[in-house]
Write an enzyme that holds these catalytic residues in place. Sequence first.
Site, short mmCIF file in Angstrom:
data_model
loop_
_atom_site.label_atom_id
_atom_site.label_comp_id
_atom_site.label_asym_id
_atom_site.label_seq_id
_atom_site.Cartn_x
_atom_site.Cartn_y
_atom_site.Cartn_z
N HIS A 93 -5.96 2.06 -3.88
CA HIS A 93 -4.95 1.54 -2.96
C HIS A 93 -4.51 0.17 -3.42
O HIS A 93 -5.13 -0.45 -4.28
CB HIS A 93 -5.51 1.47 -1.53
CG HIS A 93 -6.74 0.62 -1.38
ND1 HIS A 93 -6.98 -0.17 -0.28
CD2 HIS A 93 -7.83 0.43 -2.19
CE1 HIS A 93 -8.14 -0.79 -0.40
NE2 HIS A 93 -8.67 -0.45 -1.55
N HIS A 121 -2.22 1.06 6.90
CA HIS A 121 -2.68 1.05 5.51
C HIS A 121 -2.90 2.47 5.03
O HIS A 121 -3.30 3.35 5.80
CB HIS A 121 -3.98 0.24 5.39
CG HIS A 121 -4.37 -0.06 3.97
ND1 HIS A 121 -3.64 -0.87 3.15
CD2 HIS A 121 -5.43 0.37 3.22
CE1 HIS A 121 -4.23 -0.96 1.96
NE2 HIS A 121 -5.31 -0.20 1.97
N CYS A 132 0.81 -1.22 0.00
CA CYS A 132 0.00 0.00 0.00
C CYS A 132 0.85 1.27 0.00
O CYS A 132 0.62 2.19 -0.80
CB CYS A 132 -0.97 -0.01 1.17
SG CYS A 132 -0.22 0.05 2.83
#
Length: 287
Positions: A244, A232, A181
């Site tokens: 993402h 994240h 990510c």
Amino acid sequence: MTSSSSRIGVVTGNIVSMRANPDAKSEQTTQALMGQTVMIEGGAQGWLYVQTWDTYRAWIPASAVRILPSAAEPYASVGAVAVIRDMFVDLRRKPHDRSEILTKVTIGAELEVVDPVDDWVELLLPDTRRAYIRKRDARLVDKDLAQTIPLPDPRKLVETARRFVGIPYLWGGTSPFGLDCSGFVQLVHKIHNITLLRDAKDQASDPRAVPIERNELQAGDLIFFAGDAITHVGMMIDKKTFIHSRGGIGVTTTPLDDPDYTSVYNCARRMRLATLDPGGMPQPLLV
């Protein structure tokens, strides 16, 4: 660990795993790409402890780095440089399409130019071999000339990010062969000459990152998710959807009100891009 301070090296492999410890079985924490400069801070049993262009530190195989003479300029820091613009580009032994492919190089890599030859560009690779790419596959710049680099429009960041949809998820990945990510968000920004730190928690605490309320979100803003800590990151592509690299799926778009993410939403940041940092050499963040 032996000290090797002040030495500079250049990564010779197209994509090289960097590890938490000097052991091939150790966790991959990030990757280094061909042509990337590293500052060598130590070494142990065939491994080098290095700092990368984004100030990240990890272990890299010594065989994947060419150590430069003490008086040498960093690789691809002066003169003509080819900045790769396509996701994957074949490096060929000769300037024609049927020539042997030596390896591949990925978007954003910067390689030294020897000479443009008609529709081809001759390159001096970090390991000192010569190779050729199609001229259309790169943007040619002269590092000896002052470069005017415009601040990126958020719409351009989104346009670049969408190019990666479908790229698989890879823990520690920083290239189109696989992205985690934070590696995804970092690469999108690097293509636009913005240096972000490597990990999501550090991107959220970047001094250039301005806190944004959820109802103020717009394209280009970074959003962070957490359990006990931030783990994240994604980037808004409009007010309701983000993009993402998602574990098990890869680069994808997701509604912000997706139940898997609403419960762990933590914060949002908008990068204050008053100054560009093109990276290339490890250095403190520009504030």
